[in-house]
Design a protein around this motif. Structure first.
Motif, PDB file in Angstrom:
ATOM      1  N   LYS A 134       0.813  -1.117   0.037  1.00 50.50           N
ATOM      2  CA  LYS A 134      -0.027   0.098  -0.150  1.00 50.50           C
ATOM      3  C   LYS A 134       0.729   1.153  -0.015  1.00 50.50           C
ATOM      4  O   LYS A 134       0.585   2.217  -0.411  1.00 50.50           O
ATOM      5  CB  LYS A 134      -0.962   0.106   1.327  1.00 50.50           C
ATOM      6  CG  LYS A 134      -1.879  -1.229   1.371  1.00 50.50           C
ATOM      7  CD  LYS A 134      -3.139  -0.720   2.167  1.00 50.50           C
ATOM      8  CE  LYS A 134      -4.053  -1.959   2.541  1.00 50.50           C
ATOM      9  NZ  LYS A 134      -3.080  -2.686   3.477  1.00 50.50           N
ATOM     10  N   LEU A 135       2.010   1.183   0.620  1.00 50.67           N
ATOM     11  CA  LEU A 135       3.054   2.201   0.564  1.00 50.67           C
ATOM     12  C   LEU A 135       3.302   2.708  -0.781  1.00 50.67           C
ATOM     13  O   LEU A 135       3.774   3.804  -1.230  1.00 50.67           O
ATOM     14  CB  LEU A 135       4.228   1.755   1.345  1.00 50.67           C
ATOM     15  CG  LEU A 135       4.136   1.772   2.960  1.00 50.67           C
ATOM     16  CD1 LEU A 135       5.367   1.104   3.550  1.00 50.67           C
ATOM     17  CD2 LEU A 135       3.760   2.928   3.448  1.00 50.67           C
ATOM     18  N   LEU A 136       3.379   1.676  -1.797  1.00 46.84           N
ATOM     19  CA  LEU A 136       3.663   1.944  -3.084  1.00 46.84           C
ATOM     20  C   LEU A 136       2.351   2.775  -3.715  1.00 46.84           C
ATOM     21  O   LEU A 136       2.594   3.834  -4.481  1.00 46.84           O
ATOM     22  CB  LEU A 136       3.823   0.574  -3.905  1.00 46.84           C
ATOM     23  CG  LEU A 136       5.196  -0.039  -3.770  1.00 46.84           C
ATOM     24  CD1 LEU A 136       5.175  -1.172  -4.475  1.00 46.84           C
ATOM     25  CD2 LEU A 136       6.389   0.972  -3.984  1.00 46.84           C
ATOM     26  N   GLU A 137       1.221   2.316  -3.459  1.00 52.21           N
ATOM     27  CA  GLU A 137       0.176   2.982  -3.950  1.00 52.21           C
ATOM     28  C   GLU A 137       0.276   4.411  -3.597  1.00 52.21           C
ATOM     29  O   GLU A 137       0.084   5.251  -4.169  1.00 52.21           O
ATOM     30  CB  GLU A 137      -1.113   2.487  -3.394  1.00 52.21           C
ATOM     31  CG  GLU A 137      -1.654   1.291  -4.420  1.00 52.21           C
ATOM     32  CD  GLU A 137      -3.072   0.639  -3.738  1.00 52.21           C
ATOM     33  OE1 GLU A 137      -3.180  -0.237  -3.785  1.00 52.21           O
ATOM     34  OE2 GLU A 137      -3.602   1.813  -3.366  1.00 52.21           O
ATOM     35  N   ALA A 138       0.478   4.491  -2.135  1.00 52.52           N
ATOM     36  CA  ALA A 138       0.721   5.870  -1.523  1.00 52.52           C
ATOM     37  C   ALA A 138       1.594   6.812  -2.336  1.00 52.52           C
ATOM     38  O   ALA A 138       1.692   8.232  -2.811  1.00 52.52           O
ATOM     39  CB  ALA A 138       0.781   5.957  -0.012  1.00 52.52           C
ATOM     40  N   GLY A 139       2.786   6.276  -2.536  1.00 54.44           N
ATOM     41  CA  GLY A 139       3.852   6.832  -3.181  1.00 54.44           C
ATOM     42  C   GLY A 139       3.384   7.269  -4.720  1.00 54.44           C
ATOM     43  O   GLY A 139       3.783   8.488  -5.294  1.00 54.44           O
ATOM     44  N   TYR A 140       2.823   6.485  -5.463  1.00 50.65           N
ATOM     45  CA  TYR A 140       2.246   6.840  -6.715  1.00 50.65           C
ATOM     46  C   TYR A 140       1.183   7.981  -6.711  1.00 50.65           C
ATOM     47  O   TYR A 140       0.973   8.777  -7.630  1.00 50.65           O
ATOM     48  CB  TYR A 140       1.797   5.559  -7.549  1.00 50.65           C
ATOM     49  CG  TYR A 140       3.002   4.479  -7.727  1.00 50.65           C
ATOM     50  CD1 TYR A 140       2.946   3.094  -7.690  1.00 50.65           C
ATOM     51  CD2 TYR A 140       4.056   5.073  -8.554  1.00 50.65           C
ATOM     52  CE1 TYR A 140       3.757   2.439  -8.010  1.00 50.65           C
ATOM     53  CE2 TYR A 140       5.052   4.236  -8.969  1.00 50.65           C
ATOM     54  CZ  TYR A 140       4.922   3.002  -8.586  1.00 50.65           C
ATOM     55  OH  TYR A 140       5.936   1.847  -8.978  1.00 50.65           O
ATOM     56  N   ASP A 141       0.220   7.766  -5.805  1.00 49.48           N
ATOM     57  CA  ASP A 141      -0.855   8.602  -5.581  1.00 49.48           C
ATOM     58  C   ASP A 141      -0.070  10.110  -5.404  1.00 49.48           C
ATOM     59  O   ASP A 141      -0.715  11.013  -5.782  1.00 49.48           O
ATOM     60  CB  ASP A 141      -1.569   8.421  -4.471  1.00 49.48           C
ATOM     61  CG  ASP A 141      -2.632   7.349  -4.856  1.00 49.48           C
ATOM     62  OD1 ASP A 141      -3.199   6.828  -3.799  1.00 49.48           O
ATOM     63  OD2 ASP A 141      -2.856   7.177  -5.879  1.00 49.48           O
ATOM     64  N   LEU A 142       1.045  10.138  -4.880  1.00 47.96           N
ATOM     65  CA  LEU A 142       1.694  11.335  -4.737  1.00 47.96           C
ATOM     66  C   LEU A 142       2.511  11.816  -6.000  1.00 47.96           C
ATOM     67  O   LEU A 142       3.575  12.633  -5.843  1.00 47.96           O
ATOM     68  CB  LEU A 142       2.484  11.485  -3.376  1.00 47.96           C
ATOM     69  CG  LEU A 142       1.609  11.341  -2.038  1.00 47.96           C
ATOM     70  CD1 LEU A 142       2.530  11.026  -0.913  1.00 47.96           C
ATOM     71  CD2 LEU A 142       0.845  12.687  -1.753  1.00 47.96           C
ATOM     72  N   TYR A 143       2.323  11.196  -6.924  1.00 52.58           N
ATOM     73  CA  TYR A 143       2.945  11.637  -8.229  1.00 52.58           C
ATOM     74  C   TYR A 143       4.300  11.286  -8.190  1.00 52.58           C
ATOM     75  O   TYR A 143       5.163  11.928  -9.041  1.00 52.58           O
ATOM     76  CB  TYR A 143       2.764  13.035  -8.415  1.00 52.58           C
ATOM     77  CG  TYR A 143       1.210  13.539  -8.692  1.00 52.58           C
ATOM     78  CD1 TYR A 143       0.754  14.309  -7.621  1.00 52.58           C
ATOM     79  CD2 TYR A 143       0.385  13.305  -9.716  1.00 52.58           C
ATOM     80  CE1 TYR A 143      -0.527  14.822  -7.491  1.00 52.58           C
ATOM     81  CE2 TYR A 143      -1.058  13.710  -9.814  1.00 52.58           C
ATOM     82  CZ  TYR A 143      -1.360  14.379  -8.821  1.00 52.58           C
ATOM     83  OH  TYR A 143      -2.630  14.875  -8.626  1.00 52.58           O
ATOM     84  N   ALA A 144       4.693  10.173  -7.556  1.00 55.42           N
ATOM     85  CA  ALA A 144       6.108   9.843  -7.531  1.00 55.42           C
ATOM     86  C   ALA A 144       6.209   9.001  -8.923  1.00 55.42           C
ATOM     87  O   ALA A 144       5.285   8.181  -9.355  1.00 55.42           O
ATOM     88  CB  ALA A 144       6.435   9.048  -6.369  1.00 55.42           C
ATOM     89  N   SER A 145       7.527   8.813  -9.603  1.00 53.89           N
ATOM     90  CA  SER A 145       7.667   8.215 -10.669  1.00 53.89           C
ATOM     91  C   SER A 145       8.193   6.797 -10.120  1.00 53.89           C
ATOM     92  O   SER A 145       8.571   6.584  -8.755  1.00 53.89           O
ATOM     93  CB  SER A 145       8.912   8.578 -11.389  1.00 53.89           C
ATOM     94  OG  SER A 145      10.142   8.640 -10.836  1.00 53.89           O
TER      95      SER A 145
END
Lengths: 346, 274, 302
Positions: free
Chosen positions: C199-210
């Motif tokens: 889920k941490l990954l999802e959070a990262g992507y949601d924050l526009y991280a590549s």
């Protein structure tokens, strides 16, 4: 239920151990010998005639054998060192003089091998095989003069990175000493310095310092190697373009002999075996396997006819004079050799 | 902004790398196994299918001796190390931490940390000294025999037996033992009839791991062995310096087969039952 | 605490010791104890033909870095020794780095398989791990030989004209060690990634991280304990490698393990061999301490 299986396994292995122990009651012999050097047929014949099972453990070098025996607790009965090491083993008390009364066939030893400098009267050892150390070269790769140590000390371009040097200390250093104008067992620091520098300079051009030329040259992994003569004959049988070079600066002659270890547990079996191999037909079996000459008179009729004409076994006239039997070196000379060798090995 | 087709856990190139890695891991082993069936001596040219090398290996008395010896040593080492490891696991888990427990832990895991060559050399020296001393006091017959190898193998197998047993012990439910105590069982009865059976899968797993580890050992055995005491791996090491015929492939394949069988059993045993 | 409780605790500790004793005895006799003897031997003098003479000497330790020139009898820095140490260190570091580079994607791959498949993949990566080290080294030997698989493929695809002779070189040892120790890197990495919360990954992507940023700043830091564990598990054995350099190096490319053996054979310098063994052990201990420190530091993160 699984614990029961474990119990059964233990009982089975205990029985197994017991039976292998029983086997030893019938006669076993622990022979510590060079690798690829003992004829399996010989051992089978021996077992058929005497019921004694011989177990062979391999070693690749005199130094390894010496180190292992000296460390103690080795469990071997017989060892087969080279000539100069025979004296070391005897002097260090690692072996015992032979009871000649138990070896009636001792008289079979060929006259030229009966009284040698490193074992006068042959009271400590009996012959196994003898031969020379020279250079095995695949003439398809290099067609120049192979009868010179320059092949491995000043490596020609065709052989750069393709030639192996067998890691046998006394032979290699003696060959190099002869090349640089000295005598084996030299204590001349000038000569030794040239030897060391020459070896170290040549080493980058060698592909390896390993054993197994018999297979690795047959497989063409190596194109050349400082090698024993009998092994080279076997390579030639597999790869006909291989020839054996006798360095004209001087090449070494060696003889391996069987000695009885002080810690031997199977002394009777050891004597039976030694008596067995003193007979010409059995000595011939040893020779036919590894392709080296033996030191027993009357064995020629039993030997492989190919060996009678092989240039590796019967030294050609023009090279005979250049063969040097390695003498027993003084302590000082040995120290120098060991030091050079250690530096070389790094 | 995340497209629904976007896979969160996907990282570029990772899957490809992983697959290549798996192929690269197994390809050499497959090649080795494949060439054990090669009719020709060459290790590069395929000469037709043949079981000759297996027959040769089977006939080879040195191979037979070495195999039997390996199996004997591994069996004894597995049994000994599992037994003492079980006791040690029982002694170091599920109780209040006591003084020196870390020391015991370090000692048990030490074979995992010390490089094998160091242990091998140390054992060679020590056993050599012991044998010389035994000979000097007239007990020379005790210098031969597999005892030294079995002792050495048992030692380095202990951590491998210990870890699965300890893991199993820690995951065990105490309530069953408490129930047994409530039913007036003595500690010994509880142990024998509740704890031990529950622990059994961990013990078997530990024993099998120890067996595999002992079977595979090369370095320590190479230095500790004495006359005529080749195990299968040390025999193969000796041959690898000289022989390069598919006979070694055949022997390797057989050893590999045995390992795979044991490992599959281990996996099945330790699979978490859903 | 009541006396009864005290007694119980003491009895528990005593039992703990008692039960551990058989294991401790075996380990002292055949693991820890002999190491102490090695330390003693490192301070003795070499015997004439190997073994030791019971005379105190620090030559064993001095000999690690310095050697006496045979002819001038001067002590000089032993270049050859340093070459071996450097080679061992270099090869071990390279092996560790490379196994991480290819091992991380592999571990990630296994950890992101659907649960049913995962056990199978795990099983597949474990088999090479438990396969005999000798067999794996021999398998790579077969692949790298002049007539081996690698050259057959390269020649067949026309990439090269002549066979590449890589055997008996440092490269061969590097390839061999990577092959042999790769599973040791993958397994701890897998264990760490397994615990990673996707889920941490999802959070990262949601924050526009590549993807790269997510990898660098989310995944790697959290998985760090696994990375350290895997690195140690590869570095330590590869530093002390003996079989792989012996089979693939042809006697010329010695690593520390082979160099130690040499002292007990033709080198005839047991004290030096003992000192080198202790040196190797000390380097390993340091590496382990580093691991323990980092592992503890890592666990303090939220």
């Amino acid at each position: 239920m699984k614990r029961l299986a474990m119990k059964r396994l233990m009982t089975a292995t205990a029985l197994l151990m017991a039976t292998t122990g029983l086997g030893s009651a019938e006669g076993v012999l622990q022979l510590y010998n060079w690798g690829n050097y003992t004829s399996p047929e010989l051992l089978e014949k021996f077992k058929a005639e005497t019921g004694i099972t011989v177990t062979v453990t391999d070693y690749d070098s005199n130094d390894v054998a010496l180190a292992k025996i000296e460390a103690g607790g080795h469990g071997f009965d017989l060892v087969v060192p080279s000539a100069n090491y025979v004296t070391i083993f005897a002097d260090k008390g690692l072996t015992v003089p032979l009871d000649l009364a138990r070896l009636p066939s001792h008289a079979n030893i060929a006259p030229e091998w009966k009284d040698v400098a490193w074992d006068p009267g042959r009271t400590n050892s009996i012959p196994w095989q003898w031969g020379s150390v020279g250079i095995a070269v695949d003439t398809a790769v290099y067609s120049g003069d192979i009868n010179t140590s320059a092949v491995w000390l000043e490596v020609p371009d065709e052989l750069k990175g393709k030639i192996n040097v067998v890691p046998e200390m006394t032979d290699v250093i003696s060959l190099a000493t002869l090349y640089y104008g000295g005598e084996p067992c030299s204590e001349d620091l000038e000569v030794l310095k040239k030897v060391r520098d020459g070896l170290l300079a040549a080493k980058p051009n060698w592909i390896a310092m390993d054993y197994g030329a018999t297979e690795k040259m047959s497989n063409k992994d190596w194109a050349a190697s400082v090698n024993w003569n009998g092994s080279t004959m076997r390579i030639r049988e597999a790869l006909p373009t291989v020839a054996y070079g006798y360095p004209k600066e001087g090449y070494t002659l060696w003889m391996d002999s069987v000695m009885l270890l002080k810690d031997a547990q199977n002394v009777d079996e050891a004597y039976t075996f030694m008596e067995f191999i003193l007979k010409p037909e059995n000595a011939a079996m040893i020779s036919n396997f590894a392709k080296y000459a033996n030191g027993i008179a009357g064995s020629e009729p039993f030997m492989d006819p190919a060996m009678a004409t092989a240039p590796e076994v019967v030294i050609p006239e023009e090279h005979k004079a250049n063969g040097v039997f390695l003498p027993v070196c003084s302590e000082k000379a040995r120290e120098y050799m060991t030091a050079i060798w250690t530096e070389l090995q790094k | 902004m995340a497209e629904r087709g976007f896979q969160v856990a996907r990282l570029p190139g990772f899957a490809t790398t992983a697959v290549i890695v798996f192929i690269a891991l197994y390809l050499p082993i497959f090649t080795l196994v494949a060439y054990s069936f090669n009719a020709s001596t060459s290790l590069a040219v395929w000469g037709g299918f043949s079981l000759d090398w297996y027959a040769k290996a089977w006939d080879n008395s040195q191979v037979k001796d070495a195999t039997i010896r390996s199996l004997i040593i591994a069996s004894f080492a597995a049994v000994i190390s599992t037994t003492v490891a079980t006791m040690a696991a029982l002694g170091t888990t599920r109780r209040r931490a006591f003084k020196g427990q870390t020391f015991i832990y370090v000692m048990i895991n030490q074979p995992l940390m010390v490089p094998e060559i160091v242990t091998a050399v140390a054992l060679m020296i020590v056993f050599g000294l012991v044998k010389v001393w035994l000979t000097s006091i007239g007990m020379g017959s005790l210098t031969t025999g597999l005892g030294y190898l079995i002792l050495a193998h048992s030692a380095f197998c202990i951590p491998f037996a210990y870890l699965p047993i300890r893991a199993r012990l820690e995951g065990m439910d105490l309530t069953l033992e408490t129930a047994a105590a409530d039913l007036y069982a003595t500690p010994w009865q509880t142990f024998r009839r509740v704890t031990l059976p529950l622990l059994a899968p961990g013990m078997i797993a530990g024993a099998m791991l120890a067996f595999v580890i002992s079977l595979d050992d090369v370095v320590i055995t190479e230095f500790v062995k004495s006359g005529g005491q080749d195990t299968l791996p040390t025999y193969m090491l000796g041959q690898m310096r000289r022989q390069l015929t598919p006979e070694i492939n055949a022997v390797s394949t057989m050893l590999l087969g045995l390992t795979v069988v044991l490992l599959t059993a281990f996996f099945l045993l330790t699979r978490k039952k859903t | 605490m009541s006396p009864a409780e005290d007694d119980a605790i003491r009895a528990s500790a005593r039992n703990g010791w008692l039960l551990s004793t058989p294991a401790l005895v075996i380990l002292t006799l055949a693991a820890a104890g002999p190491l102490l003897i090695v330390v003693v031997y490192s301070f003795l003098s070499p015997g004439q033909h190997g073994n030791v003479v019971w005379d105190f000497s620090t030559d064993g330790w001095v000999g690690i870095l310095w050697s006496k020139d045979i002819f001038t009898e001067e002590w000089a820095l032993a270049d050859a020794h340093l070459a071996i140490f450097w080679r061992s260190l270099w090869l071990s570091l390279m092996t560790t780095a490379f196994t991480f580079l290819v091992g991380f994607p592999t571990a990630w791959f296994i950890a992101t398989r659907p649960a049913k498949e995962r056990a199978l993949w795990l099983f597949l990566i474990t088999i090479p791990f438990w396969t005999n080290l000798l067999i794996r080294t021999y398998a790579i030997n077969e692949v790298l030989r002049k007539e081996g698989l690698m050259n057959t493929v390269l020649l067949g695809l026309g990439i090269t004209d002549t066979p590449i002779e890589v055997l008996y070189t440092q490269t061969a040892i590097f390839i061999g060690m990577t092959y042999v120790y790769l599973p040791l890197m993958v397994l701890p990495l897998f264990a760490a990634i397994d615990r990673f919360d996707m889920k941490l990954l999802e959070a990262g992507y949601d924050l526009y991280a590549s993807r790269m940023q997510v990898l660098r700043r989310v995944i790697l830091p959290i998985v760090k304990p696994g990375i350290i564990a895997g690195s140690i598990l590869v570095f330590v054995p590869s530093l002390g490698a003996y079989v792989t350099p012996r089979v693939l190096g042809g006697g010329k490319q010695m690593m520390i393990g082979n160099f130690i053996e040499l002292q007990f054979l033709q080198g005839k310098n047991w004290p030096l061999g003992a000192a080198l063994s202790m040196l190797l052990l000390m380097i390993v201990m340091v590496a382990l301490l580093v691991y323990v420190r980092y592992a503890n530091k890592g666990s303090s993160h939220g």
